[in-house]
Design a protein around this motif. Sequence first.
Motif, PDB file in Angstrom:
ATOM      1  N   SER A 193       0.780  -1.122  -0.068  1.00 43.82           N
ATOM      2  CA  SER A 193       0.246  -0.002   0.171  1.00 43.82           C
ATOM      3  C   SER A 193       0.858   1.209   0.061  1.00 43.82           C
ATOM      4  CB  SER A 193      -0.851   0.124   1.321  1.00 43.82           C
ATOM      5  OG  SER A 193      -0.002   0.125   2.330  1.00 43.82           O
ATOM      6  N   HIS A 194       1.935   1.344   0.755  1.00 51.34           N
ATOM      7  CA  HIS A 194       3.028   2.305   0.645  1.00 51.34           C
ATOM      8  C   HIS A 194       4.368   1.691   0.623  1.00 51.34           C
ATOM      9  CE1 HIS A 194      -0.764   3.814   2.783  1.00 51.34           C
ATOM     10  NE2 HIS A 194      -0.322   5.077   2.120  1.00 51.34           N
ATOM     11  N   HIS A 195       5.263   2.575   0.018  1.00 47.47           N
ATOM     12  CA  HIS A 195       6.710   2.069  -0.096  1.00 47.47           C
ATOM     13  C   HIS A 195       7.602   3.188  -0.382  1.00 47.47           C
ATOM     14  CE1 HIS A 195       7.145   1.908  -4.448  1.00 47.47           C
ATOM     15  NE2 HIS A 195       5.799   1.232  -4.209  1.00 47.47           N
ATOM     16  N   ALA A 196       8.840   3.188   0.187  1.00 50.10           N
ATOM     17  CA  ALA A 196       9.800   4.045  -0.125  1.00 50.10           C
ATOM     18  C   ALA A 196      11.132   3.413  -0.381  1.00 50.10           C
ATOM     19  CB  ALA A 196       9.869   5.269   0.918  1.00 50.10           C
ATOM     20  N   HIS A 197      11.952   4.139  -1.085  1.00 51.30           N
ATOM     21  CA  HIS A 197      13.249   3.826  -1.204  1.00 51.30           C
ATOM     22  C   HIS A 197      14.325   4.765  -1.202  1.00 51.30           C
ATOM     23  CE1 HIS A 197      10.957   0.437  -3.188  1.00 51.30           C
ATOM     24  NE2 HIS A 197      12.138  -0.363  -2.672  1.00 51.30           N
ATOM     25  N   TYR A 198      15.275   4.811  -0.459  1.00 48.60           N
ATOM     26  CA  TYR A 198      16.337   5.823  -0.220  1.00 48.60           C
ATOM     27  C   TYR A 198      17.704   5.244  -0.363  1.00 48.60           C
ATOM     28  CZ  TYR A 198      12.446   7.843   2.316  1.00 48.60           C
ATOM     29  OH  TYR A 198      11.250   8.443   2.438  1.00 48.60           O
ATOM     30  N   ILE A 199      18.401   6.039  -1.525  1.00 47.60           N
ATOM     31  CA  ILE A 199      19.747   5.608  -2.266  1.00 47.60           C
ATOM     32  C   ILE A 199      20.645   6.497  -1.677  1.00 47.60           C
ATOM     33  CG2 ILE A 199      20.758   4.852  -4.398  1.00 47.60           C
ATOM     34  CD1 ILE A 199      18.417   4.575  -5.476  1.00 47.60           C
ATOM     35  N   THR A 200      22.028   5.921  -1.006  1.00 46.43           N
ATOM     36  CA  THR A 200      22.702   6.564  -0.426  1.00 46.43           C
ATOM     37  C   THR A 200      24.190   6.173  -0.681  1.00 46.43           C
ATOM     38  OG1 THR A 200      23.449   7.958   1.462  1.00 46.43           O
ATOM     39  CG2 THR A 200      22.957   5.476   1.809  1.00 46.43           C
ATOM     40  N   ASN A 201      25.182   6.883  -0.402  1.00 46.05           N
ATOM     41  CA  ASN A 201      26.733   6.299  -0.273  1.00 46.05           C
ATOM     42  C   ASN A 201      27.031   6.007  -1.504  1.00 46.05           C
ATOM     43  OD1 ASN A 201      26.568   7.138   2.329  1.00 46.05           O
ATOM     44  ND2 ASN A 201      26.780   5.365   3.222  1.00 46.05           N
ATOM     45  N   PHE A 202      26.788   6.692  -2.702  1.00 45.78           N
ATOM     46  CA  PHE A 202      27.013   6.391  -3.954  1.00 45.78           C
ATOM     47  C   PHE A 202      28.784   6.393  -4.084  1.00 45.78           C
ATOM     48  CE2 PHE A 202      22.986   7.958  -4.967  1.00 45.78           C
ATOM     49  CZ  PHE A 202      22.706   7.081  -6.014  1.00 45.78           C
ATOM     50  N   ARG A 203      29.268   5.172  -4.775  1.00 50.79           N
ATOM     51  CA  ARG A 203      30.828   5.254  -4.607  1.00 50.79           C
ATOM     52  C   ARG A 203      31.372   4.765  -5.779  1.00 50.79           C
ATOM     53  NH1 ARG A 203      33.505   0.748  -0.939  1.00 50.79           N
ATOM     54  NH2 ARG A 203      33.479  -0.290  -2.886  1.00 50.79           N
ATOM     55  N   PRO A 204      32.141   5.445  -6.696  1.00 47.40           N
ATOM     56  CA  PRO A 204      32.690   4.978  -7.829  1.00 47.40           C
ATOM     57  C   PRO A 204      33.939   3.873  -7.214  1.00 47.40           C
ATOM     58  CG  PRO A 204      33.083   7.288  -7.554  1.00 47.40           C
ATOM     59  CD  PRO A 204      32.557   6.744  -6.323  1.00 47.40           C
ATOM     60  N   GLU A 205      33.671   2.494  -8.252  1.00 43.72           N
ATOM     61  CA  GLU A 205      34.372   1.499  -7.816  1.00 43.72           C
ATOM     62  C   GLU A 205      35.487   1.346  -8.936  1.00 43.72           C
ATOM     63  OE1 GLU A 205      32.036  -1.380  -7.147  1.00 43.72           O
ATOM     64  OE2 GLU A 205      31.518  -0.915  -5.013  1.00 43.72           O
ATOM     65  N   ALA A 206      35.090   1.792 -10.033  1.00 45.15           N
ATOM     66  CA  ALA A 206      36.164   1.568 -11.298  1.00 45.15           C
ATOM     67  C   ALA A 206      35.790   2.645 -12.281  1.00 45.15           C
ATOM     68  CB  ALA A 206      35.988   0.181 -11.893  1.00 45.15           C
ATOM     69  N   TYR A 207      37.047   2.962 -12.862  1.00 45.67           N
ATOM     70  CA  TYR A 207      36.908   4.126 -14.025  1.00 45.67           C
ATOM     71  C   TYR A 207      38.179   3.835 -15.079  1.00 45.67           C
ATOM     72  CZ  TYR A 207      37.172   8.375 -16.455  1.00 45.67           C
ATOM     73  OH  TYR A 207      37.289   9.445 -17.333  1.00 45.67           O
ATOM     74  N   ALA A 208      37.714   3.721 -16.329  1.00 48.57           N
ATOM     75  CA  ALA A 208      38.372   3.545 -17.261  1.00 48.57           C
ATOM     76  C   ALA A 208      38.031   4.215 -18.720  1.00 48.57           C
ATOM     77  CB  ALA A 208      38.748   2.018 -17.647  1.00 48.57           C
ATOM     78  N   GLY A 209      38.208   5.447 -18.819  1.00 48.87           N
ATOM     79  CA  GLY A 209      37.855   6.263 -20.010  1.00 48.87           C
ATOM     80  C   GLY A 209      36.339   6.254 -19.998  1.00 48.87           C
ATOM     81  N   ASP A 210      35.504   5.396 -21.189  1.00 50.70           N
ATOM     82  CA  ASP A 210      34.284   5.768 -21.172  1.00 50.70           C
ATOM     83  C   ASP A 210      33.554   4.485 -20.430  1.00 50.70           C
ATOM     84  OD1 ASP A 210      34.502   7.980 -22.793  1.00 50.70           O
ATOM     85  OD2 ASP A 210      34.650   6.789 -24.737  1.00 50.70           O
ATOM     86  N   THR A 211      34.059   3.841 -19.671  1.00 49.98           N
ATOM     87  CA  THR A 211      33.326   3.048 -18.820  1.00 49.98           C
ATOM     88  C   THR A 211      33.361   3.219 -17.381  1.00 49.98           C
ATOM     89  OG1 THR A 211      34.826   1.326 -18.981  1.00 49.98           O
ATOM     90  CG2 THR A 211      33.116   1.455 -20.637  1.00 49.98           C
ATOM     91  N   ALA A 212      32.539   2.838 -16.500  1.00 48.59           N
ATOM     92  CA  ALA A 212      33.030   2.989 -14.924  1.00 48.59           C
ATOM     93  C   ALA A 212      31.842   2.188 -14.139  1.00 48.59           C
ATOM     94  CB  ALA A 212      32.630   4.434 -14.665  1.00 48.59           C
ATOM     95  N   ALA A 213      32.276   1.767 -13.046  1.00 46.28           N
ATOM     96  CA  ALA A 213      31.215   1.025 -12.263  1.00 46.28           C
ATOM     97  C   ALA A 213      31.317   1.875 -10.784  1.00 46.28           C
ATOM     98  CB  ALA A 213      31.878  -0.564 -11.835  1.00 46.28           C
ATOM     99  N   MET A 214      30.010   1.708 -10.169  1.00 47.91           N
ATOM    100  CA  MET A 214      29.786   2.409  -8.909  1.00 47.91           C
ATOM    101  C   MET A 214      28.828   1.657  -8.271  1.00 47.91           C
ATOM    102  SD  MET A 214      27.100   5.215  -9.804  1.00 47.91           S
ATOM    103  CE  MET A 214      26.376   5.345  -8.438  1.00 47.91           C
ATOM    104  N   SER A 215      28.730   1.731  -6.916  1.00 48.51           N
ATOM    105  CA  SER A 215      27.857   0.798  -5.984  1.00 48.51           C
ATOM    106  C   SER A 215      27.202   2.151  -5.102  1.00 48.51           C
ATOM    107  CB  SER A 215      28.523   0.133  -5.156  1.00 48.51           C
ATOM    108  OG  SER A 215      29.574   0.674  -4.259  1.00 48.51           O
ATOM    109  N   ALA A 216      26.246   1.521  -4.518  1.00 52.82           N
ATOM    110  CA  ALA A 216      25.276   2.585  -3.482  1.00 52.82           C
ATOM    111  C   ALA A 216      24.587   1.624  -2.793  1.00 52.82           C
ATOM    112  CB  ALA A 216      24.384   3.498  -4.416  1.00 52.82           C
ATOM    113  N   TYR A 217      24.207   2.172  -1.531  1.00 53.06           N
ATOM    114  CA  TYR A 217      23.364   1.129  -0.587  1.00 53.06           C
ATOM    115  C   TYR A 217      22.158   2.037  -0.558  1.00 53.06           C
ATOM    116  CZ  TYR A 217      27.583  -0.790   1.050  1.00 53.06           C
ATOM    117  OH  TYR A 217      28.736  -1.526   0.878  1.00 53.06           O
ATOM    118  N   VAL A 218      21.059   1.083  -0.406  1.00 47.29           N
ATOM    119  CA  VAL A 218      19.449   1.568  -0.318  1.00 47.29           C
ATOM    120  C   VAL A 218      18.902   0.805   1.117  1.00 47.29           C
ATOM    121  CG1 VAL A 218      17.453   1.073  -1.486  1.00 47.29           C
ATOM    122  CG2 VAL A 218      19.588   1.185  -2.856  1.00 47.29           C
TER     123      VAL A 218
END
Length: 80
Positions: free
Chosen positions: A2-27
């Motif tokens: 009936s009700h729900h919410a999602h909060y995303i926080t602590n975005f963190r880059p984990e890898a970066y190579a020119g035009d590609t990257a990876a990141m994580s976040a906690y929810v």
Amino acid sequence: MSHHAHYITNFRPEAYAGDTAAMSAYVIGMGRAKDGNEVTVQVQYRFDCVRTASGWKANRYSMFAMMPPPASLAEIHGEH
């Protein structure tokens, strides 16, 4: 739900190579079923990203349950 919410926080880059990257976040997700049952879950999201002409875009997404374990949500979703 009936009700729900999602909060995303602590975005963190984990890898970066020119035009590609990876990141994580906690929810933190919270919800209330129509029968009044409530649940709070914690998960980690992982995004694989690519740079496009209009900016960075996520092209792959995965989710890792931290707490409660996925099986414990069966009652909330009426799968018992």
